[in-house]
Design a protein around this motif. Structure first.
Motif, PDB file in Angstrom:
ATOM      1  N   ALA A 173       0.832  -1.207   0.000  1.00 39.15           N
ATOM      2  CA  ALA A 173       0.000   0.000   0.000  1.00 39.15           C
ATOM      3  C   ALA A 173       0.864   1.253   0.000  1.00 39.15           C
ATOM      4  O   ALA A 173       0.478   2.280  -0.565  1.00 39.15           O
ATOM      5  N   LEU A 233      -5.545  -7.294   1.128  1.00 43.11           N
ATOM      6  CA  LEU A 233      -6.909  -7.807   1.275  1.00 43.11           C
ATOM      7  C   LEU A 233      -7.931  -6.687   1.428  1.00 43.11           C
ATOM      8  O   LEU A 233      -9.090  -6.847   1.071  1.00 43.11           O
ATOM      9  N   GLU A 234      -7.495  -5.540   1.972  1.00 39.32           N
ATOM     10  CA  GLU A 234      -8.436  -4.453   2.238  1.00 39.32           C
ATOM     11  C   GLU A 234      -8.649  -3.638   0.972  1.00 39.32           C
ATOM     12  O   GLU A 234      -7.695  -3.352   0.249  1.00 39.32           O
ATOM     13  N   PRO A 235      -9.903  -3.210   0.722  1.00 38.02           N
ATOM     14  CA  PRO A 235     -10.113  -2.307  -0.410  1.00 38.02           C
ATOM     15  C   PRO A 235      -9.466  -0.948  -0.157  1.00 38.02           C
ATOM     16  O   PRO A 235      -9.194  -0.575   0.991  1.00 38.02           O
ATOM     17  N   ALA A 236      -9.227  -0.207  -1.252  1.00 39.76           N
ATOM     18  CA  ALA A 236      -8.512   1.067  -1.175  1.00 39.76           C
ATOM     19  C   ALA A 236      -9.129   2.005  -0.147  1.00 39.76           C
ATOM     20  O   ALA A 236      -8.421   2.710   0.577  1.00 39.76           O
ATOM     21  N   SER A 237     -10.455   1.991  -0.059  1.00 34.88           N
ATOM     22  CA  SER A 237     -11.113   2.944   0.825  1.00 34.88           C
ATOM     23  C   SER A 237     -10.835   2.663   2.299  1.00 34.88           C
ATOM     24  O   SER A 237     -11.048   3.511   3.153  1.00 34.88           O
ATOM     25  N   GLU A 238     -10.334   1.459   2.617  1.00 36.40           N
ATOM     26  CA  GLU A 238     -10.074   1.143   4.024  1.00 36.40           C
ATOM     27  C   GLU A 238      -8.605   1.235   4.386  1.00 36.40           C
ATOM     28  O   GLU A 238      -8.226   1.043   5.528  1.00 36.40           O
ATOM     29  N   GLN A 239      -7.749   1.505   3.399  1.00 36.72           N
ATOM     30  CA  GLN A 239      -6.332   1.448   3.721  1.00 36.72           C
ATOM     31  C   GLN A 239      -5.872   2.577   4.618  1.00 36.72           C
ATOM     32  O   GLN A 239      -4.876   2.468   5.305  1.00 36.72           O
ATOM     33  N   ARG A 240      -6.628   3.667   4.591  1.00 33.59           N
ATOM     34  CA  ARG A 240      -6.251   4.752   5.493  1.00 33.59           C
ATOM     35  C   ARG A 240      -6.445   4.345   6.954  1.00 33.59           C
ATOM     36  O   ARG A 240      -5.788   4.818   7.832  1.00 33.59           O
TER      37      ARG A 240
END
Lengths: 434, 434
Positions: A145, A420-427
């Motif tokens: 990420a 595994l996490e979608p982009a919107s959750e990487q923050r």
């Protein structure tokens, strides 16, 4: 195994515990192996999971699978939380949340070590550890990420912050990880961020408070390792004491100098499993400042001949905290147990046969110190690969790992680049303050 | 690609989006592929990740890796959140949290489908979906932990509850998962819970409200599939409507009958990605009750010839929501785009070439309906394997998957039996009420 077989409870399915369990195959004992994880972890290759080279399963066979043919062994998934040495029982919280008191005739505690933040546990949220498979999978997401976030960033200062990976601690884990991350950035990702990223701006910074990488190695190999890392593009900064870690980077002593970095890995310190203190409390044994139990020369706990402790959670002379002594101790304790049951003379005090130390630096380079024989370069790498494949459990995993290495060397590609996490959750999972 | 190349933005790197991007290789366009995940997911083998057979990386190549040699393509990790068709821009939230407005000359939305709980989103916490790689990895942990928890349970009622796996929805995902879970319980785990568990007490229950498994298949293959599942030990309960799901199991209509089960999988329904409604709102297009966009015969959105939508998020005749039509639509749209740019006559309306449907039932059995040719048994399985390996992207993954299948058939062992969470945390991630 008879109904009234001697009950051996082994806490921990790491190198030591599993070696003891396997050495008791065929003995007239009933072995119970308790571990809080369902898998045995081959820690020496953990950094290759963190760098998307190997899938977790290749270095972590299920404990049940390892012991599938050993009829005198039972595996329980649960966490040992305390010892009652008078009643000869281990208190275990099983995976379903139930408590059980496991009676034993002989107890072997092989619970290993955990990471130590030297009293700064608040750093853990940012400076991520590298001890468990979950740590490695999380770090893999963070590293992958970080490059994606750098590609997304429009502010060059912010982009550089995402492109800086700080690794604190220049022991084998730190050195091996630094080499792999540099290789991943420069070889695997180079073509793939075409136009979005300049791969030469990736900074891998390896920090240590002492003035050398790989302190236990001979001076010549240490110097060579540092040079090889630098050739790979790793910035090796020694004699640098970390005085703070936050979401923006690392603060260095003296002077509060800052190293801006969004990804920080902690490979600086270990301490014994908290079960070391529990065992000491229950038996009156002493522990050292790393929480390791001071055991007798036969690995038993002083005054409790039926209780043994081995591996990274004990202090016994100047034995290093690596796989080989833990395995030798496990096999040794198995010999002591069977000798006692047979009524024969138990073996003398445990003696560690030091077959050498090794660490890999780059895809074609490793250093090894094998009984005074110092290997490096490709010969070192071949020795390193051979030894690691030997210790890895199971032919399937050996073949799979060699196949992945070959594929990576031939193509530079890594097959396990999974976030595994979608982009919107990487923050949320990342270290970004926003 | 010239500086002023025609900009094609593709939202989604699933079967359709990636097929379109690859079909535009060499065209004088600048392609940007935006996906919220960093990997392309080969969904047809997802159930093999959930059952510990394949590592995630084998069925999920990084999108950047797939497009590494395509010089006219750029990959962005981010989530499309809205469309401004007047300004010809897609609003994207990138992985670092920044917002970007991506201008396009042609837009292709291929955002796929998501799971649908038919208005009962509260069931999702217990009845776990099987759409993403994260779903599969979580389900793997839950399935493996269920057997461990059953082994730990001392109350036989509680043990049976852990040993019951309820799968709601008997479409291809439900059928394939049921067959694999039964095989895993009976073959892989049999010897390994020696003395702790009776593997014959494992119950895999496949439920569906309609009166058949695999509704789109011919009656003969449906009947055969049901028989094969039953031979594997799966309880196939058809015409059963689920009226509730909680931590203790499933409630069935009519009569509020209960099926006690600690592990519930939801493979009952899909609906279009929420981007379908966003696209409809922005363009004035209509959607059906599954949220799918009603597109023109050339896959464009009515009145917006420069905006296309394909795959599971559109409604176009009676085309099924599987990989093949999405791929054909992606390639078709690429042909429309290049024809327009070349000023040649664009192809006629999209026509789906139905090459058949197939589903696997057990390790040695699959059913296939290929243009009226009905295959089953081992022949069906070989056809199934060949077709799946053809669609899987990359030779490394094809070889790795064949190797894992061979290993599993020869030994019954599964290499990816990973529970990342320690035993003490499984009650949190599990469905146990305690």
């Amino acid at each position: 195994m008879t109904a009234a077989a001697h009950r051996v409870v082994i806490v921990g399915a790491g190198f030591g515990g599993l070696a003891a369990a396997r050495a008791l195959k065929g003995a007239d004992v009933a072995v119970t192996v308790v571990d809080r994880m369902n898998h045995h972890l081959f820690q020496p290759l953990l950094y290759q999971v963190a760098t998307a080279l190997l899938p977790p399963g290749d270095i972590a066979p299920a404990v049940r699978d390892v012991l599938r043919d050993q009829h005198n062994a039972t595996v329980l998934l649960g966490e040992a939380v305390g010892f009652d040495v008078e009643a000869r029982a281990v208190e275990v919280v099983l995976s379903d949340g139930s408590h059980r008191s496991l009676g034993y005739d002989t107890l072997l505690v092989a619970a290993g070590a955990t990471d130590s933040y030297f009293g700064h546990d608040e750093w853990r949220a940012v400076a991520r550890p590298m001890k468990t498979l979950r740590d490695a999978v999380e770090l893999r997401s963070r590293l992958l990420a970080a490059f994606e976030n750098a590609a997304a960033a429009e502010d060059p200062v912010e982009r550089d912050r995402w492109l800086t990976i700080a690794i604190v601690g220049a022991g084998p884990t730190g050195v091996e990880l630094a080499g792999q991350v540099a290789a991943m950035a420069r070889r695997t990702l180079r073509r793939q961020f075409r136009g979005l990223l300049d791969p030469t701006r990736v900074r891998v910074v390896l920090l240590d408070a002492v003035d050398s990488v790989l302190p236990p190695f001979p001076a010549k190999l240490r110097a060579r390792t540092k040079r090889t890392l630098e050739k790979l593009g790793v910035e090796v900064r020694l004699g640098e004491k970390v005085s703070g870690v936050d979401a923006d980077g690392v603060e260095l002593d003296p002077g509060g100098r800052r190293l801006p970095a969004r990804t920080v890995v902690w490979s600086a310190g270990v301490k014994a499993s908290p079960l070391g203190e529990e065992l000491a409390k229950a038996t009156g044994a002493e522990t050292d400042r790393k929480g390791r139990v001071l055991v007798a020369p036969d690995c038993s706990v002083p005054g409790r001949p039926e209780v043994f402790a081995i591996g990274d959670m004990i202090s016994l002379g100047s034995i290093p905290g690596v796989a080989a002594p833990a395995i030798q101790e496990g096999r040794y304790v198995a010999r002591v147990i069977t000798a006692r049951l047979a009524g024969t003379r138990p073996p003398g005090p445990f003696r560690y046969h030091d077959r050498g130390t090794m660490a890999t630096v780059s895809p074609g380079d490793a250093v090894a110190d094998v009984r005074g024989l110092r290997l490096s370069g490709l010969i070192g790498k071949l020795a390193w690969a051979l030894v690691h494949l030997t210790y890895l459990i199971g032919w399937r995993n050996r073949i799979a790992v060699v196949a992945e290495w070959t594929w990576m060397m031939a193509t530079g590609r890594r097959s396990q680049r999974i976030i595994l996490e979608p982009a919107s959750e990487q923050r949320i999972t990342g270290t970004h303050p926003g």
